[in-house]
Design an enzyme around this catalytic site. Structure first.
Site, mmCIF file in Angstrom:
data_model
loop_
_atom_site.group_PDB
_atom_site.id
_atom_site.type_symbol
_atom_site.label_atom_id
_atom_site.label_comp_id
_atom_site.label_asym_id
_atom_site.label_seq_id
_atom_site.Cartn_x
_atom_site.Cartn_y
_atom_site.Cartn_z
ATOM 1 N N ASP A 98 -32.409 34.404 40.510
ATOM 2 C CA ASP A 98 -33.438 35.367 40.103
ATOM 3 C C ASP A 98 -33.302 36.568 41.027
ATOM 4 O OD1 ASP A 98 -35.901 36.555 39.285
ATOM 5 O OD2 ASP A 98 -36.680 34.549 38.807
ATOM 6 N N ASP A 129 -35.656 40.445 37.513
ATOM 7 C CA ASP A 129 -37.109 40.575 37.487
ATOM 8 C C ASP A 129 -37.522 41.996 37.072
ATOM 9 O OD1 ASP A 129 -39.674 39.199 38.318
ATOM 10 O OD2 ASP A 129 -39.808 40.941 39.640
ATOM 11 N N HIS A 178 -42.983 30.904 33.985
ATOM 12 C CA HIS A 178 -43.894 30.654 35.108
ATOM 13 C C HIS A 178 -45.051 31.644 35.159
ATOM 14 C CE1 HIS A 178 -41.183 33.788 36.237
ATOM 15 N NE2 HIS A 178 -41.912 34.088 37.278
ATOM 16 N N ASP A 179 -45.126 32.552 34.191
ATOM 17 C CA ASP A 179 -46.205 33.542 34.162
ATOM 18 C C ASP A 179 -47.171 33.343 32.995
ATOM 19 O OD1 ASP A 179 -45.149 34.958 36.370
ATOM 20 O OD2 ASP A 179 -43.810 36.105 35.058
HETATM 21 C C1 NOJ Z 1 -42.344 39.022 37.162
HETATM 22 C C2 NOJ Z 1 -42.326 37.623 37.645
HETATM 23 O O1 NOJ Z 1 -41.989 36.769 36.591
HETATM 24 C C3 NOJ Z 1 -43.684 37.335 38.227
HETATM 25 O O2 NOJ Z 1 -43.851 35.980 38.535
HETATM 26 C C4 NOJ Z 1 -43.860 38.200 39.439
HETATM 27 O O3 NOJ Z 1 -45.160 38.042 39.964
HETATM 28 C C5 NOJ Z 1 -43.638 39.674 39.103
HETATM 29 N N1 NOJ Z 1 -42.482 39.871 38.275
HETATM 30 C C6 NOJ Z 1 -43.432 40.475 40.352
HETATM 31 O O4 NOJ Z 1 -42.154 40.204 40.876
#
Ligand code: NOJ
Ligand code: CA
Length: 524
Positions: A99, A201, A326-327
């Site tokens: 990542d 990202d 994961h979000d």
């Molecule tokens: C996207 C990521 O998937 C998330 O988990 C993160 O908080 C933000 N980007 C900031 O890097």
């Protein structure tokens, strides 16, 4: 298609490393833990793992705040552990993706320490520093994705710096060629070590409007949505210059081999998303397609969305699909346990590379987190708006032991309460489990060219039925999904009259002319 690459034929599996497998009893997953579970992933039938950030980090955003791009956080292990994991993946024919977090560093990164040291520091311009607006206050109205102004005042040097996320995550200035060089060097560092590619990202965030104008207000905003939606991110994201950077990254990857893949995290409407395949020159191989995460679960909506996405792909652009990460809330919570199986069948039978989120294969749902155990900075900053990401990041369950085989310590987030039955060992022994369904789907997808490289064709459908064909040479397959919780009739098209049911999400007794509630079928 003459010679598809692995990242076109294959299936990617996302590992959130804190939650996959702990090897030293500190309650936090680590690299040795991942290595110990690779055989279970081979048994499931995936082709590649993408591991969320493992680099040294103060963990303000659980690794998405990187303090050293070329190291391993001691919580996850050592560089030797990493090399060992990579070798273990390759020995099993698995690919490993890292990542890459290029939009921002940690505020503890040595680059930022230098940048904030003084206005004339050589690295001052590596980040985005601005004077206050006339009369004081932040330079413009941009809002952090985690709430509040995206500008943080630095008393010592009398300027604000920009952070799209936490103030502990200052944004890099990608208009500065030294930043570009340093960060492309990071890609080379890992590619030289042998990694097979990167998930990038927030790629669309990387360049901001050079003049930092105010963002327009969002007319549809309500406070329940979270602060970030108060303005439209018109000038703070998706600027034309980002495409030059994506091209640079692609040139670096292509300099190694066409098997090294770049996947861009981009939340944009489809027309804009497509630009990230590259117009004129190639950019990322796969701009993540999050539509299955975002769209309402209705047959008609999905049928249209799939057809529109297929139609919008640029020549040579390879599709991809994502059901969870994961979000975002987990599939089992969005759709319920039965419909989550239908969703798995959809994900793994569409045309294009699927990404599976760890735990979805055991039907893991969002886990309620007691207030005193909340750790997601997003929830802590804007509590009670349903933004908490902890529920989707809970430990994987491997067996029915007291801590589910994840750790022998105290897990950093609570386990789901039915782990004694909802775990990999139990489900591997049960042909009717969702794990077994995933395995069967992955096996069928691997076996049938129509599924892993074939064309996608819509099939006329009504009500809750979503149906489509996959075709490769003479091979024809039909997928029929009942997205509702009542039985549905289906008019089998003439060309499919001879096809047999190969797989049902509901086991034996399938009749393609009348689908059971929450049933998905593959015919071939
Ligand atoms: C996207 C990521 O998937 C998330 O988990 C993160 O908080 C933000 N980007 C900031 O890097
Ligand atoms: Ca550990």
């Amino acid at each position: 298609m003459s010679d598809p690459q692995w990242w076109q034929r294959g299936v990617i599996y996302q590992i959130y490393p804190r939650s996959f497998q702990d090897s030293n009893d500190d309650g936090i997953g680590d690299l040795k833990g991942i290595e110990a579970r690779l055989d279970a992933l081979v048994a499931l039938g995936i082709d590649a793992i993408w591991v969320s950030p493992i680099f040294p980090s103060p963990m303000a955003d659980f690794g998405y705040d990187v303090a050293d791009y070329c190291g391993i956080d001691s919580r996850f292990g050592t560089m030797d552990d990493f090399d060992s994991l990579l070798a273990a993946c390759h020995a099993r024919g698995l690919k490993l993706l890292l990542d890459f977090v290029p939009n921002h560093t940690s505020d503890q990164h040595p680059w930022f320490a230098e940048s904030r040291a003084s206005r004339d520091n050589p690295k001052r311009d590596w980040y985005l520093w601005r004077d206050p607006a006339p009369g004081g206050g932040p330079p413009n109205n941009w809002i952090s994705d985690f709430g509040g102004s995206a500008w943080e005042w630095d008393e010592a040097t009398g300027q604000f710096y920009y952070h799209a996320f936490l103030k502990e995550q200052p944004d890099l200035n990608w208009r500065n060629p030294e930043v570009v060089e340093a960060m492309l060097g990071v890609l080379r560092f890992w590619l030289d070590r042998g990694v097979d590619g990167f998930r990038i990202d927030v790629l669309w965030h990387m360049v901001k409007h050079a003049d930092f104008p105010d963002n327009p207000p969002n007319p549809a905003w309500t406070p329940a949505m979270g602060e970030m939606f108060r303005v439209l991110q018109l000038h703070s994201t998706d600027q034309p210059e980002v495409h030059g950077i994506a091209r640079d990254m692609r040139r670096v990857a292509d300099g190694y081999s066409p098997e090294r893949v770049l996947i861009g995290e981009i939340y944009l409407p489809v027309e804009r998303l497509m630009d990230y395949y590259g117009r004129g020159a190639p950019e990322v191989h796969l701009p993540f397609n999050f539509q299955l995460i975002e769209a309402p679960w209705k047959a008609e909506t999905l049928a249209r969305l799939i057809a529109d996405y297929e139609a919008a792909l640029p020549a040579g652009g390879w599709p991809n699909w994502v059901l969870g990460n994961h979000d975002r809330p987990r599939a089992a919570s969005r759709f319920g346990p039965e419909q989550a199986r239908v969703a798995a069948m959809l994900l793994l039978t569409l045309r294009g590379t699927p990404t599976i989120y760890y735990g979805d294969e055991i039907g893991l749902a969002d886990v309620p987190i007691p207030a005193e155990r909340v750790v997601d900075p997003r929830e802590l900053r804007e509590p009670g708006k349903g933004l908490n990401r902890d529920p989707v990041r809970t430990p994987m369950a491997w067996d029915d032991g007291d801590t589910a085989g994840f750790t022998r310590g105290e897990p950093w987030l609570p386990l789901h309460d039915d782990w004694r039955t909802r775990n990999v060992a139990a489900q591997r022994g049960d042909p009717g489990s969702i794990w077994s369904l995933y395995r069967d789907l992955l096996a069928l997808r691997r076996e049938r060219a129509a599924l892993h490289v074939g064309d996608w064709l819509p099939v006329e459908c009504a009500g809750d039925i979503l149906a489509y064909a996959r075709r490769h040479g003479d091979e024809r397959m039909l997928v029929v999904l009942n997205l509702g919780d009542r039985p549905q009739p289906f008019a089998i098209p003439e060309w499919a009259g001879e096809l047999a049911v190969l797989l049902s999400t509901r086991g034996a007794g399938a009749d393609p002319a009348r689908l059971r509630a929450d049933e998905g079928l593959i015919l071939g």
